[in-house]
Design an enzyme around this catalytic site. Structure first.
Site, mmCIF file in Angstrom:
data_model
loop_
_atom_site.group_PDB
_atom_site.id
_atom_site.type_symbol
_atom_site.label_atom_id
_atom_site.label_comp_id
_atom_site.label_asym_id
_atom_site.label_seq_id
_atom_site.Cartn_x
_atom_site.Cartn_y
_atom_site.Cartn_z
ATOM 1 N N GLY A 1 0.813 -1.202 0.000
ATOM 2 C CA GLY A 1 0.000 0.000 0.000
ATOM 3 C C GLY A 1 0.852 1.258 0.000
ATOM 4 N N SER A 2 0.349 2.310 -0.628
ATOM 5 C CA SER A 2 1.022 3.605 -0.559
ATOM 6 C C SER A 2 0.833 4.189 0.840
ATOM 7 C CB SER A 2 0.457 4.544 -1.622
ATOM 8 O OG SER A 2 0.731 4.052 -2.920
ATOM 9 N N GLY A 3 1.620 5.214 1.133
ATOM 10 C CA GLY A 3 1.574 5.827 2.454
ATOM 11 C C GLY A 3 2.764 5.481 3.314
ATOM 12 N N HIS A 4 3.648 4.592 2.789
ATOM 13 C CA HIS A 4 4.842 4.194 3.543
ATOM 14 C C HIS A 4 6.115 4.726 2.893
ATOM 15 C CE1 HIS A 4 2.095 1.623 5.635
ATOM 16 N NE2 HIS A 4 1.881 0.855 4.581
ATOM 17 N N LYS B 1 5.734 -8.194 2.351
ATOM 18 C CA LYS B 1 5.489 -7.921 3.768
ATOM 19 C C LYS B 1 4.290 -8.740 4.237
ATOM 20 C CE LYS B 1 4.881 -3.448 3.632
ATOM 21 N NZ LYS B 1 4.675 -3.447 2.165
ATOM 22 N N ASP C 1 -1.410 -8.445 0.847
ATOM 23 C CA ASP C 1 -0.162 -8.573 0.106
ATOM 24 C C ASP C 1 0.171 -10.041 -0.160
ATOM 25 O OD1 ASP C 1 -0.126 -5.856 0.481
ATOM 26 O OD2 ASP C 1 1.850 -5.778 1.419
ATOM 27 N N HIS D 1 0.242 0.679 9.796
ATOM 28 C CA HIS D 1 -1.063 1.158 9.329
ATOM 29 C C HIS D 1 -1.877 1.724 10.488
ATOM 30 C CE1 HIS D 1 0.110 -2.218 6.625
ATOM 31 N NE2 HIS D 1 -0.209 -1.326 5.701
#
Length: 334
Positions: free
Chosen positions: A53-56, A104, A109, A218
């Site tokens: 996911g984006s945001g990391h 991960k 995922d 998250h």
């Protein structure tokens, strides 16, 4: 909550367009959401593909380049990429030596990379999968069966990427990646909640004057909440938790790689001060630090806080860690 975006619906595509403009050595397909090292097929190397996911950020797209990943697949914010992205990435980087998926340990995922591996193998491409599950704080959580994958992802991608760069075969690249994961442990601390663009407000409630120990990237719950503590006490808890878990395999008395990672909103002034405390705790426990990295590498949007990752490093890992790397977010030796 004010954000520097056009809209929540376009935030990932806009970021990828910006990545492409800033780093012309990358092939960025913003619509398909795949980032590929431009010379990925040169030299007949094993291809390394990761994503999440984006945001990391800078994980994972910021680690695409010489000596690290061949390609990355960004999903929506805090949402797994889809198998089509992974298949596209694998086919873009496969150079006859196979592809390693670095995954991960989050349910979406894992499922999507497994499905992508089956599809890629049907097309005659050899695939190995390495699961990163380094978070020692909790066993099962909101997104996870088993331990979460966090900061050790950087260690796995850098060291496995260096092995691939040297021309190691797929089985050896996968083996060193697994060794790094098994030798690593992480523990995160949140001082504030993060805010997703779609929600526009904090994703969970963390009262003023409290922190959460063992938080996930998250915003998943950790071990416990406590009143705010000085950096030295936080370091005692975080480092102690990691060393206690690592000692289950063998006493931690050899050199380690150390990552003090910001969650996105903590300035370097605080991170370096916190690292001083981490170094003090490790020295007091007679754990030598071979290499150190301090900064924002595996973030959680605008969360204030940090994580500590340690990896029990052997000579080969240190040699591969020191090997040249040139990516948007990590570079030395070139």
């Amino acid at each position: 909550m004010k954000m520097l975006i056009n809209s929540p619906q376009t935030v990932v595509v806009d970021a990828l367009r910006g990545l492409a403009a800033a780093h012309p050595d990358l092939d960025v397909d913003a619509e398909a959401r795949v980032v590929v090292r431009r010379d990925a097929r040169q030299g007949g190397r094993v291809g390394l593909v990761s994503g999440g996911g984006s945001g990391h950020e800078p994980l994972h797209a910021g680690f695409v380049g010489h000596g690290m990943l061949s390609a990355a697949c960004p999903g929506e914010v805090f949402t797994s990429p889809v198998p089509d992205q992974m298949v596209r990435a694998a086919k873009a980087v496969e150079a006859g030596q196979g592809v390693l998926f670095v995954v991960k340990n989050y349910t979406g995922d894992v499922l999507n990379f497994d499905m992508a591996a089956e599809l890629v193998e049907e097309d005659g491409i050899r695939v190995e999968r390495v699961l990163v599950n380094d978070d020692v704080a909790v066993t099962d959580s909101l997104y996870t069966a088993g331990r979460r994958g966090t900061g050790a992802t950087l260690f796995v991608e850098k060291i496995a990427g260096a092995a691939a760069e040297e021309g190691a075969p797929l089985e050896e690249v996968a083996a060193v990646a697994r060794r790094v994961n098994e030798a690593s442990g992480s523990f995160g601390v949140a001082l504030s909640a993060c805010t997703t663009p779609a929600k526009g407000s904090p994703t969970f409630d963390l009262p003023d004057g409290e922190l959460e120990l063992g938080i996930g990237i998250h915003g998943e719950p950790g071990r416990e909440r406590r009143p705010m503590m000085p950096a030295g006490e936080i370091a005692e808890v975080a480092v102690g938790a990691v060393l206690e878990d690592m000692a289950k395999a063998a006493p931690v008395d050899g050199p380690v790689l150390a990552l003090v990672n910001g969650m996105g909103a903590t300035p370097l002034l605080e991170l370096y001060g916190f690292h001083a405390e981490v170094a003090r705790v490790l020295a007091a426990r007679n754990v030598p630090v071979a290499r150190t990295l301090v900064g924002n590498y595996v973030t959680s949007l605008d969360m204030a806080g940090c994580s500590v990752t340690l990896c029990r490093a052997d000579e080969e890992m240190l040699r591969l860690w020191d090997a040249p790397v040139q990516t948007a977010a990590l570079r030395w030796g070139r």
